[in-house]
Design an enzyme around this catalytic site. Structure first.
Site, short mmCIF file in Angstrom:
data_model
loop_
_atom_site.label_atom_id
_atom_site.label_comp_id
_atom_site.label_asym_id
_atom_site.label_seq_id
_atom_site.Cartn_x
_atom_site.Cartn_y
_atom_site.Cartn_z
N HIS A 1 -37.97 50.12 58.62
CA HIS A 1 -39.09 49.60 59.39
C HIS A 1 -38.97 50.19 60.79
CE1 HIS A 1 -41.39 46.22 61.51
NE2 HIS A 1 -42.24 47.06 60.96
N GLN B 1 -30.33 57.65 62.31
CA GLN B 1 -30.63 58.53 63.44
C GLN B 1 -31.09 59.90 62.94
OE1 GLN B 1 -28.76 60.73 67.32
NE2 GLN B 1 -27.32 60.01 65.83
#
Length: 181
Positions: A20, A86
Site C-alpha cells: 500500500h 525500497q
C-alpha cells in the site's frame, strides 16, 4: 498544464505481502519540496525517512523520500523495508519516468514522497519487491490523472471495504433531519 501537487494511492497484491503506497509528487520549490525536506530532517522513532536508491549511490529520479508507515517490528521486517520494498519503490519510480508518467524535465525539478506499508508479517521478498514496484508506479499515475474519478467515489460510498474490514450494513445514513439513524 500539470497539477502543482499530485497525490496518489495504490494497493497491490493480497495477504501479508501486499503493498500500500501513497505518493506526493510536486516541484522542489513548492509544498512538496518543503514537505520532502522537512520529513527528511525530522525523523521519529521507528520512522526514519531515507532517499530511495536504485543501488548504493544511485538515487532514483525524481529524488524520492521513502517513509515507512510501519516501524520495523524486528530485523526481518526491517530488512524487507530497506531491501525489497525500497528496491521496488525505486524501480517503480524509474518505471514511471521511463513510461512518461513523469517527464524527463520533472526528473530534476520535482520530488516524490512515498509512504509505504510493509506488513510486519510479510515473508516473501520477491513478492514485496514486485508489489511495491507496481504500487508506486500506479500511485504516481493515479496522482497524475487525478484518480479516482469523483463519480466512482460517490458510487462506492455504500459499499466500502478494505483488506482489514468489510461492514455488514452498507446504506448511507439518511440526510432527513427528522429520521433516526
Amino acid at each position: 498544464m500539470s497539477q502543482a501537487l499530485q497525490i496518489g494511492e495504490s494497493f497491490v497484491g493480497d495477504g501479508i505481502n501486499a503493498a500500500h503506497v501513497n505518493t506526493v509528487f510536486g516541484h522542489r520549490e513548492g509544498p512538496a519540496g518543503v514537505a520532502w525536506a522537512s520529513a527528511l530532517a525530522t525523523p521519529s522513532q521507528g520512522h526514519v525517512p531515507f532517499v530511495t536508491v536504485l543501488r548504493p549511490s544511485l538515487p532514483v529520479k525524481p529524488l524520492t523520500l521513502f517513509v515507512t508507515k510501519a516501524a520495523p517490528a524486528g530485523d526481518e521486517h526491517g530488512l524487507l523495508i530497506w531491501g525489497p520494498a525500497q528496491a521496488g519503490i525505486a524501480a517503480g519510480v524509474a518505471d514511471a519516468l521511463a513510461d512518461g508518467v513523469i517527464s524527463r524535465d520533472q526528473a530534476d525539478s520535482h520530488v516524490i514522497i512515498a509512504a509505504v506499508w510493509v506488513n510486519p508479517s510479510a515473508d516473501n521478498a520477491e513478492i514485496v519487491f514486485a508489489n511495491n514496484r507496481l504500487s508506486v508506479r500506479t500511485a504516481l499515475e493515479n496522482g497524475a490523472l487525478s484518480l479516482p474519478d469523483t463519480d466512482e467515489v460517490i458510487a462506492a460510498r455504500n459499499s466500502p471495504f478494505n483488506p482489514f474490514f468489510t461492514p455488514r450494513v452498507h446504506p448511507a445514513p439518511s440526510t432527513d433531519p427528522g429520521s433516526s439513524v
